[in-house]
Design a protein around this motif. Structure first.
Motif, PDB file in Angstrom:
ATOM      1  N   ILE A  83      -7.740  -3.481  26.392  1.00  0.00           N
ATOM      2  CA  ILE A  83      -6.981  -4.726  26.237  1.00  0.00           C
ATOM      3  C   ILE A  83      -5.552  -4.410  25.807  1.00  0.00           C
ATOM      4  CG2 ILE A  83      -9.026  -6.071  25.623  1.00  0.00           C
ATOM      5  CD1 ILE A  83      -8.030  -5.975  22.708  1.00  0.00           C
ATOM      6  N   GLU A  84      -4.637  -5.267  26.198  1.00  0.00           N
ATOM      7  CA  GLU A  84      -3.250  -5.140  25.761  1.00  0.00           C
ATOM      8  C   GLU A  84      -3.080  -5.805  24.402  1.00  0.00           C
ATOM      9  OE1 GLU A  84      -0.598  -6.714  28.656  1.00  0.00           O
ATOM     10  OE2 GLU A  84      -1.108  -5.237  30.197  1.00  0.00           O
ATOM     11  N   VAL A  85      -2.321  -5.166  23.521  1.00  0.00           N
ATOM     12  CA  VAL A  85      -2.068  -5.714  22.191  1.00  0.00           C
ATOM     13  C   VAL A  85      -0.579  -5.617  21.881  1.00  0.00           C
ATOM     14  CG1 VAL A  85      -4.352  -5.207  21.262  1.00  0.00           C
ATOM     15  CG2 VAL A  85      -2.569  -3.471  21.124  1.00  0.00           C
ATOM     16  N   ASN A  86      -0.131  -6.448  20.989  1.00  0.00           N
ATOM     17  CA  ASN A  86       1.243  -6.356  20.490  1.00  0.00           C
ATOM     18  C   ASN A  86       1.299  -5.344  19.357  1.00  0.00           C
ATOM     19  OD1 ASN A  86       2.094  -8.407  22.247  1.00  0.00           O
ATOM     20  ND2 ASN A  86       1.589 -10.000  20.762  1.00  0.00           N
ATOM     21  N   GLU A  87       2.369  -4.600  19.293  1.00  0.00           N
ATOM     22  CA  GLU A  87       2.505  -3.592  18.252  1.00  0.00           C
ATOM     23  C   GLU A  87       2.567  -4.244  16.871  1.00  0.00           C
ATOM     24  OE1 GLU A  87       5.574  -0.735  18.903  1.00  0.00           O
ATOM     25  OE2 GLU A  87       5.244  -0.654  21.063  1.00  0.00           O
ATOM     26  N   ASN A 144       1.320   1.079  16.199  1.00  0.00           N
ATOM     27  CA  ASN A 144       2.313   1.277  17.261  1.00  0.00           C
ATOM     28  C   ASN A 144       1.684   1.309  18.653  1.00  0.00           C
ATOM     29  OD1 ASN A 144       0.979   3.670  16.933  1.00  0.00           O
ATOM     30  ND2 ASN A 144       2.774   4.969  17.250  1.00  0.00           N
ATOM     31  N   ARG A 145       0.443   0.839  18.775  1.00  0.00           N
ATOM     32  CA  ARG A 145      -0.256   0.872  20.056  1.00  0.00           C
ATOM     33  C   ARG A 145       0.027  -0.372  20.892  1.00  0.00           C
ATOM     34  NH1 ARG A 145      -5.825   2.600  17.065  1.00  0.00           N
ATOM     35  NH2 ARG A 145      -5.162   0.795  15.864  1.00  0.00           N
ATOM     36  N   LYS A 146       0.022  -0.185  22.196  1.00  0.00           N
ATOM     37  CA  LYS A 146       0.191  -1.287  23.142  1.00  0.00           C
ATOM     38  C   LYS A 146      -1.101  -1.600  23.884  1.00  0.00           C
ATOM     39  CE  LYS A 146       5.125  -0.424  23.902  1.00  0.00           C
ATOM     40  NZ  LYS A 146       6.183  -0.141  24.925  1.00  0.00           N
ATOM     41  N   MET A 232       6.510  -0.687  -4.842  1.00  0.00           N
ATOM     42  CA  MET A 232       5.346  -0.189  -4.107  1.00  0.00           C
ATOM     43  C   MET A 232       5.021  -1.079  -2.921  1.00  0.00           C
ATOM     44  SD  MET A 232       2.871   0.936  -7.253  1.00  0.00           S
ATOM     45  CE  MET A 232       1.475   1.165  -6.156  1.00  0.00           C
ATOM     46  N   SER A 233       5.097  -2.388  -3.084  1.00  0.00           N
ATOM     47  CA  SER A 233       4.813  -3.326  -1.999  1.00  0.00           C
ATOM     48  C   SER A 233       5.817  -3.165  -0.877  1.00  0.00           C
ATOM     49  CB  SER A 233       4.848  -4.769  -2.518  1.00  0.00           C
ATOM     50  OG  SER A 233       3.875  -4.954  -3.514  1.00  0.00           O
ATOM     51  N   ARG A 234       7.080  -2.970  -1.233  1.00  0.00           N
ATOM     52  CA  ARG A 234       8.120  -2.807  -0.228  1.00  0.00           C
ATOM     53  C   ARG A 234       7.872  -1.558   0.600  1.00  0.00           C
ATOM     54  NH1 ARG A 234      12.072  -2.728  -3.483  1.00  0.00           N
ATOM     55  NH2 ARG A 234      12.229  -4.983  -3.607  1.00  0.00           N
ATOM     56  N   ARG A 235       7.478  -0.471  -0.034  1.00  0.00           N
ATOM     57  CA  ARG A 235       7.216   0.772   0.684  1.00  0.00           C
ATOM     58  C   ARG A 235       6.021   0.648   1.610  1.00  0.00           C
ATOM     59  NH1 ARG A 235       7.922   5.022  -4.370  1.00  0.00           N
ATOM     60  NH2 ARG A 235      10.196   4.831  -4.572  1.00  0.00           N
ATOM     61  N   ILE A 236       4.986  -0.033   1.171  1.00  0.00           N
ATOM     62  CA  ILE A 236       3.789  -0.198   2.011  1.00  0.00           C
ATOM     63  C   ILE A 236       4.125  -0.977   3.264  1.00  0.00           C
ATOM     64  CG2 ILE A 236       1.576  -1.371   2.131  1.00  0.00           C
ATOM     65  CD1 ILE A 236       1.132  -0.600  -0.771  1.00  0.00           C
ATOM     66  N   ASN A 237       4.837  -2.085   3.143  1.00  0.00           N
ATOM     67  CA  ASN A 237       5.164  -2.894   4.313  1.00  0.00           C
ATOM     68  C   ASN A 237       6.100  -2.183   5.260  1.00  0.00           C
ATOM     69  OD1 ASN A 237       3.632  -5.146   3.604  1.00  0.00           O
ATOM     70  ND2 ASN A 237       5.221  -5.895   2.215  1.00  0.00           N
ATOM     71  N   ASP A 238       7.051  -1.421   4.715  1.00  0.00           N
ATOM     72  CA  ASP A 238       8.007  -0.707   5.586  1.00  0.00           C
ATOM     73  C   ASP A 238       7.312   0.387   6.379  1.00  0.00           C
ATOM     74  OD1 ASP A 238       9.998  -2.306   4.724  1.00  0.00           O
ATOM     75  OD2 ASP A 238      10.844  -0.891   3.289  1.00  0.00           O
ATOM     76  N   SER A 239       6.219   0.963   5.870  1.00  0.00           N
ATOM     77  CA  SER A 239       5.558   2.071   6.569  1.00  0.00           C
ATOM     78  C   SER A 239       4.444   1.587   7.483  1.00  0.00           C
ATOM     79  CB  SER A 239       4.976   3.049   5.544  1.00  0.00           C
ATOM     80  OG  SER A 239       4.031   2.386   4.721  1.00  0.00           O
ATOM     81  N   ASN A 240       4.279   0.250   7.569  1.00  0.00           N
ATOM     82  CA  ASN A 240       3.284  -0.354   8.468  1.00  0.00           C
ATOM     83  C   ASN A 240       1.863   0.152   8.210  1.00  0.00           C
ATOM     84  OD1 ASN A 240       5.252  -1.854   9.920  1.00  0.00           O
ATOM     85  ND2 ASN A 240       5.798  -0.020  11.047  1.00  0.00           N
ATOM     86  N   ILE A 241       1.527   0.375   6.984  1.00  0.00           N
ATOM     87  CA  ILE A 241       0.173   0.798   6.652  1.00  0.00           C
ATOM     88  C   ILE A 241      -0.761  -0.421   6.690  1.00  0.00           C
ATOM     89  CG2 ILE A 241      -1.274   1.722   4.824  1.00  0.00           C
ATOM     90  CD1 ILE A 241       1.039   3.477   4.014  1.00  0.00           C
TER      91      ILE A 241
END
Length: 241
Positions: A83-87, A144-146, A232-241
């Motif tokens: 299936i196709e997904v949005n990143e 980062n998958r499509k 810590m929250s800012r770092r987690i969101n920026d790294s897309n974990i």
């Protein structure tokens, strides 16, 4: 005239019989096609030929046919669909499942009946043993998958399983990421506290009191904690974990 009428009736009966036979043959051919037709799904197994894949019109949930995987020996068998997904998006995949005599070769938690992403360890909770129709849910982040291969599985990337499972009523939904960085904490300060302390069966009343310097230190540490959690929250969101 009577002979002609008799021959005509025989021909009519013969033609009707041919039509009935043709209908039966067409139905049987259609049924064979349906129990082997997996539509948009592909089939895969770790050991080729060890598992049986079919469509079942007797054990089913709401559709006319369920998807059945049967492994009499330990194997990793699955049906999957690309299936196709949005990143960097979150998705939820669900299916109704029924399973019988499912056992894992190694771990109770790794194999079994599950939904996951093929060729990865990302999967839902695993079901083992036997169970009637129930909803199985798998949530994942596309990162980062499509494209991803969503697998409906008897086994796993890390373990083999045997038994029988039926899948039905597949559904995929796209959700929204929660990017809220707000954390809710509470800190209660009791300046004076009276407690009972037991030591070797002897209970002693103790009075505890916080000095102003200790309260000030707690307040300072809580403010530092608040700043640290934001970072810590800012770092987690920026790294897309």
């Amino acid at each position: 005239m009577k002979l002609r009428e008799k021959k005509g009736k025989i021909a009519l009966i013969f033609n009707i019989a041919l039509v009935i036979i043709a209908i039966i043959i067409i139905y049987q051919v259609w049924h064979i096609y349906r129990i082997n037709d997996f539509g948009n799904f592909d089939k895969a197994e770790y050991t080729i030929g060890l598992s049986n894949f079919s469509r079942d019109d007797k054990v089913k949930y709401s559709d006319k046919y369920s998807y059945k995987i049967e492994s009499n020996e330990f194997n990793d068998a699955l049906i999957y669909r690309n299936i196709e997904v949005n990143e960097n998006s979150v998705y939820r995949v669900t299916a109704m499942v029924k399973y019988e005599n499912v056992k894992n070769e190694k771990s109770e938690s790794e194999g079994g009946v599950n939904i996951g992403i093929m060729d990865t360890t990302e999967k839902s909770n695993s079901l083992v043993g036997s169970g009637d129709w129930q909803l199985l849910t798998f949530q994942f982040d596309s990162k980062n998958r499509k494209n991803v291969d969503i697998a409906f599985r008897l086994g796993s990337y890390d373990d083999n399983s045997k038994g029988t499972v039926w899948f039905s009523d597949f559904k995929i939904e796209k959700g929204n990421k929660d990017s809220n960085n707000n954390w809710n904490f509470i800190c209660l300060i009791m300046k004076n506290l009276e407690v009972n302390i037991e030591n070797k069966g002897i209970i002693t009343k103790a009075k505890l009191k916080l000095e102003s310097s200790e309260i000030s230190l707690i307040d300072k540490n809580m403010k530092r904690f608040q700043t640290s959690m934001k970072e810590m929250s800012r770092r987690i969101n920026d790294s897309n974990i």
